[in-house]
Structure formats: structure tokens, C-alpha cells
Scaffold this motif. Structure first.
Motif, PDB file in Angstrom:
ATOM      1  N   THR A 189       0.756  -1.133   0.006  1.00 18.37           N
ATOM      2  CA  THR A 189       0.170   0.134  -0.076  1.00 18.37           C
ATOM      3  C   THR A 189       0.887   1.346  -0.296  1.00 18.37           C
ATOM      4  O   THR A 189       0.564   2.428   0.225  1.00 18.37           O
ATOM      5  N   GLY A 190       2.182   1.089   0.092  1.00 18.49           N
ATOM      6  CA  GLY A 190       3.023   2.442   0.402  1.00 18.49           C
ATOM      7  C   GLY A 190       3.400   2.717  -1.040  1.00 18.49           C
ATOM      8  O   GLY A 190       3.159   1.973  -1.803  1.00 18.49           O
ATOM      9  N   ASN A 191       4.266   3.792  -0.879  1.00 14.01           N
ATOM     10  CA  ASN A 191       4.974   4.387  -2.233  1.00 14.01           C
ATOM     11  C   ASN A 191       6.080   3.441  -2.495  1.00 14.01           C
ATOM     12  O   ASN A 191       7.090   3.176  -1.833  1.00 14.01           O
ATOM     13  N   ASN A 192       6.138   3.102  -3.785  1.00 11.41           N
ATOM     14  CA  ASN A 192       7.263   2.207  -4.360  1.00 11.41           C
ATOM     15  C   ASN A 192       8.672   2.977  -4.037  1.00 11.41           C
ATOM     16  O   ASN A 192       9.879   2.289  -3.856  1.00 11.41           O
TER      17      ASN A 192
ATOM     18  N   ALA B 238       9.876  -4.369  -7.238  1.00  7.53           N
ATOM     19  CA  ALA B 238       9.447  -5.177  -7.973  1.00  7.53           C
ATOM     20  C   ALA B 238       8.297  -6.468  -7.889  1.00  7.53           C
ATOM     21  O   ALA B 238       7.679  -6.760  -8.676  1.00  7.53           O
ATOM     22  N   PHE B 239       8.540  -6.785  -6.659  1.00 11.75           N
ATOM     23  CA  PHE B 239       7.485  -8.038  -6.192  1.00 11.75           C
ATOM     24  C   PHE B 239       6.184  -7.653  -6.234  1.00 11.75           C
ATOM     25  O   PHE B 239       5.425  -8.193  -6.555  1.00 11.75           O
ATOM     26  N   GLN B 240       6.111  -6.351  -5.775  1.00 19.13           N
ATOM     27  CA  GLN B 240       4.668  -5.538  -5.646  1.00 19.13           C
ATOM     28  C   GLN B 240       3.831  -5.813  -6.956  1.00 19.13           C
ATOM     29  O   GLN B 240       2.858  -5.774  -7.029  1.00 19.13           O
ATOM     30  N   VAL B 241       4.606  -5.431  -7.907  1.00 17.68           N
ATOM     31  CA  VAL B 241       3.868  -5.246  -9.244  1.00 17.68           C
ATOM     32  C   VAL B 241       4.115  -6.235 -10.356  1.00 17.68           C
ATOM     33  O   VAL B 241       3.315  -6.549 -11.296  1.00 17.68           O
ATOM     34  N   MET B 242       4.809  -7.470  -9.891  1.00 17.57           N
ATOM     35  CA  MET B 242       4.971  -8.691 -10.633  1.00 17.57           C
ATOM     36  C   MET B 242       3.563  -9.427 -10.411  1.00 17.57           C
ATOM     37  O   MET B 242       3.173  -9.653  -9.441  1.00 17.57           O
ATOM     38  N   THR B 243       3.092 -10.196 -11.597  1.00 16.50           N
ATOM     39  CA  THR B 243       1.807 -10.840 -11.382  1.00 16.50           C
ATOM     40  C   THR B 243       2.114 -12.379 -11.110  1.00 16.50           C
ATOM     41  O   THR B 243       1.134 -13.088 -10.861  1.00 16.50           O
TER      42      THR B 243
ATOM     43  N   ALA C  89       8.003 -19.277   1.304  1.00 11.83           N
ATOM     44  CA  ALA C  89       8.737 -18.655   0.122  1.00 11.83           C
ATOM     45  C   ALA C  89       7.632 -18.214  -0.771  1.00 11.83           C
ATOM     46  O   ALA C  89       6.834 -19.123  -1.173  1.00 11.83           O
ATOM     47  N   THR C  90       7.701 -17.061  -1.412  1.00  9.65           N
ATOM     48  CA  THR C  90       6.983 -16.731  -2.607  1.00  9.65           C
ATOM     49  C   THR C  90       8.041 -16.288  -3.701  1.00  9.65           C
ATOM     50  O   THR C  90       8.914 -15.358  -3.340  1.00  9.65           O
ATOM     51  N   VAL C  91       8.061 -16.917  -4.788  1.00 10.06           N
ATOM     52  CA  VAL C  91       9.055 -16.251  -5.897  1.00 10.06           C
ATOM     53  C   VAL C  91       8.257 -16.005  -7.214  1.00 10.06           C
ATOM     54  O   VAL C  91       6.824 -16.448  -7.702  1.00 10.06           O
ATOM     55  N   ALA C  92       8.439 -14.453  -7.560  1.00  8.43           N
ATOM     56  CA  ALA C  92       7.620 -14.121  -8.588  1.00  8.43           C
ATOM     57  C   ALA C  92       8.614 -13.857  -9.619  1.00  8.43           C
ATOM     58  O   ALA C  92       9.927 -13.661  -9.539  1.00  8.43           O
ATOM     59  N   VAL C  93       8.081 -14.124 -10.752  1.00  9.81           N
ATOM     60  CA  VAL C  93       9.238 -14.011 -12.205  1.00  9.81           C
ATOM     61  C   VAL C  93       8.506 -13.352 -13.340  1.00  9.81           C
ATOM     62  O   VAL C  93       7.315 -13.056 -13.160  1.00  9.81           O
TER      63      VAL C  93
ATOM     64  N   ALA D  48      13.766 -12.952 -11.357  1.00 11.41           N
ATOM     65  CA  ALA D  48      13.134 -13.665 -10.184  1.00 11.41           C
ATOM     66  C   ALA D  48      13.207 -12.786  -8.901  1.00 11.41           C
ATOM     67  O   ALA D  48      14.346 -12.381  -8.727  1.00 11.41           O
ATOM     68  N   VAL D  49      12.167 -12.528  -8.362  1.00  9.91           N
ATOM     69  CA  VAL D  49      12.137 -11.800  -6.884  1.00  9.91           C
ATOM     70  C   VAL D  49      11.563 -12.750  -5.870  1.00  9.91           C
ATOM     71  O   VAL D  49      10.454 -13.343  -5.993  1.00  9.91           O
ATOM     72  N   LEU D  50      12.339 -12.885  -4.773  1.00 15.31           N
ATOM     73  CA  LEU D  50      11.940 -13.848  -3.758  1.00 15.31           C
ATOM     74  C   LEU D  50      11.479 -13.159  -2.646  1.00 15.31           C
ATOM     75  O   LEU D  50      12.109 -12.250  -1.995  1.00 15.31           O
TER      76      LEU D  50
END
Length: 257
Positions: free
Chosen positions: A131-134, A143-148, A162-166, A175-177
């Protein structure tokens, strides 16, 4: 603040931050830039983000030859030679045909892509739930916040989550962990395991004594998750799963790709 600082910075002093971070200015140039830095919030922020760039590039330069065996041997998997060779070739070519300013931009990209044993790129333990400012986040968390494309898992024995976004890149996979409920002290790596059985180190980091993402942690730092990111030469559809491994070979959690 007025002039170029109201929007994107203009030329001159603002372009010098990369050279200053790499330590290639002479004494007079460095002194002049430091005087500018004292009054320029934008340059101060850029300098923070580029901190540590010089040793990372030095390590990268060693790859085609003997490499960095002391670091590489301590990891559970080494980065793909395909990726390292491609990056070094690209740096060499760009240095020949582009200006110094463009080379600094390329250097920043190389440090991100290299990941693995060369660098942990921008780990941050802050978490505002998206919810905060990037601008208040580190680059990994932002990057993690905007990756789907995200996958999550929790290990039933270690209880690490763990959550991995790619996301797909021309050079492979970014990849973001996000890592939770891990206690230190530990040294860990994120490993991408290909469908062909190959293993590539995406990035590595250290977990302090207080840990990350501990629900009942005594401090905010302990309660917040860890965010780290890096790159692999695999394309996303070539990856079977990700593993969070300690340097001594223990698997903390596995996440399907």
C-alpha cells in the motif's frame, strides 16, 4: 528545489553519480561532485542504489578466466556459464561504441542480471503490504509488488515460507523472492532448477541472528520478510522449480515454477 530537480535530473553533475560510485573520478572531479551531492537529494538516492557496484564489476570481470572460486565453491550451484559469457561480451562491446554515461547504465543492468555468487542485489526487509509508495521500498520489494506471476510454498519440516515472482526478460528470467519464518544465522541461495536438471544460482544472501518474517519476532526487522532478486539464463518455461538452500546444502523450502 528548482530547475531540473523538479522532474528528471538534467545533464552535468547529475550524470556524474555513476562515475563517483565506481571510484573513477580524479580528486578534483570527486571534490566538485561531493559539493553538489550535499545539496542534491536525487544524486544521494542514486548513490545509495549504486553502492557496492565497483567490487561487483570487478568480480564480473574475472569470470572469463579463473573466476571467483572461493565464492563459487561455497554455493550449492554455480551460475550458468552461458549467462556470464554473454554479459561480459555485451559489456566489452558497449564500452567500445557508447559513451561513458551509457556504460554506467549497462553496468547497473549487468550487476542485476549476474546475481548468484557475484552479488546479492538489493535485499530489503521492509514490508508495507503493497500500500505504500514504491519510492520508499527497495528495488526488490518494489518489483515484487507489481509482478503478477507468483508461486508460494511452505516447507512442512522447516516451516520456512517462500513466494517467488518471475518475469521473462530477453536474457532469461528475472526472479524476486519473498522469504518468511527463517531464522539465522544462515547463508542461503535461491536456486533455479531447470526441467533439464540444470541448476543455476539466482542470488544469495545472509540471514542475521534475528531472522526474517518471524511472526512473533521481537523487532520490526525480525517480523518483516526478506526480499531479494536476481536473474537466471533459463526462460520461465524452462524452469521446473526453485529451491532455497543453505550454503551447507540444506533445503529450506521448494517452490514450483
Amino acid at each position: 528545489m528548482s530547475g531540473p530537480m523538479m522532474g528528471s535530473p538534467g545533464p552535468s553533475e547529475h550524470e556524474t553519480v555513476g562515475a563517483y560510485a565506481l571510484g573513477i573520478l580524479d580528486d578534483a572531479e570527486a571534490t566538485a561532485f561531493e559539493a553538489h551531492l550535499a545539496t542534491c537529494e536525487w544524486c544521494a538516492q542514486q548513490l545509495d542504489e549504486l553502492a557496492g557496484m565497483e567490487p561487483m564489476l570487478a568480480a564480473l570481470a574475472d569470470l572469463p578466466g579463473s573466476g571467483t572460486p572461493a565464492i563459487g565453491e561455497s554455493l550449492s550451484a554455480k551460475p550458468s556459464p552461458r549467462l556470464a559469457e554473454k554479459l561480459v561480451d555485451e559489456v566489452a562491446e558497449k564500452r567500445k561504441v557508447r559513451s561513458r554515461r551509457n556504460f554506467f547504465a549497462l553496468a547497473a543492468s549487468v550487476a542485476l542480471i549476474a546475481g548468484g555468487p557475484l552479488a546479492v542485489w538489493a535485499a530489503t526487509s521492509g514490508d508495507d503490504g503493497g500500500t505504500g509508495n514504491n519510492m520508499a521500498m527497495g528495488p526488490a520489494q518494489a518489483a515484487f509488488q507489481v509482478m503478477t506471476d507468483k508461486k508460494s510454498a511452505t516447507d512442512t519440516s522447516t516451516h520456512v515460507s517462500a513466494t517467488v515472482a518471475v518475469e521473462k526478460k530477453d536474457w532469461g528470467t528475472h526472479a524476486v523472492l519473498q522469504l518468511k519464518n527463517v531464522k539465522g544465522p544462515l547463508k542461503c541461495s535461491l536456486i533455479a532448477v531447470g526441467k533439464n536438471g540444470e541448476r543455476e544460482t539466482v542470488t544469495s544472501w545472509a540471514v542475521p541472528n534475528w531472522g526474517y518474517g518471524i511472526p512473533n519476532g521481537k523487532t520490526e526487522e525480525a517480523r518483516n520478510p526478506l526480499y531479494v532478486h536476481g536473474g537466471a539464463a533459463f526462460t520461465p518455461n524452462e524452469i521446473d522449480h526453485f529451491e532455497v538452500m543453505t550454503f551447507n546444502g540444506k533445503k529450506l523450502v521448494q517452490v514450483a515454477a
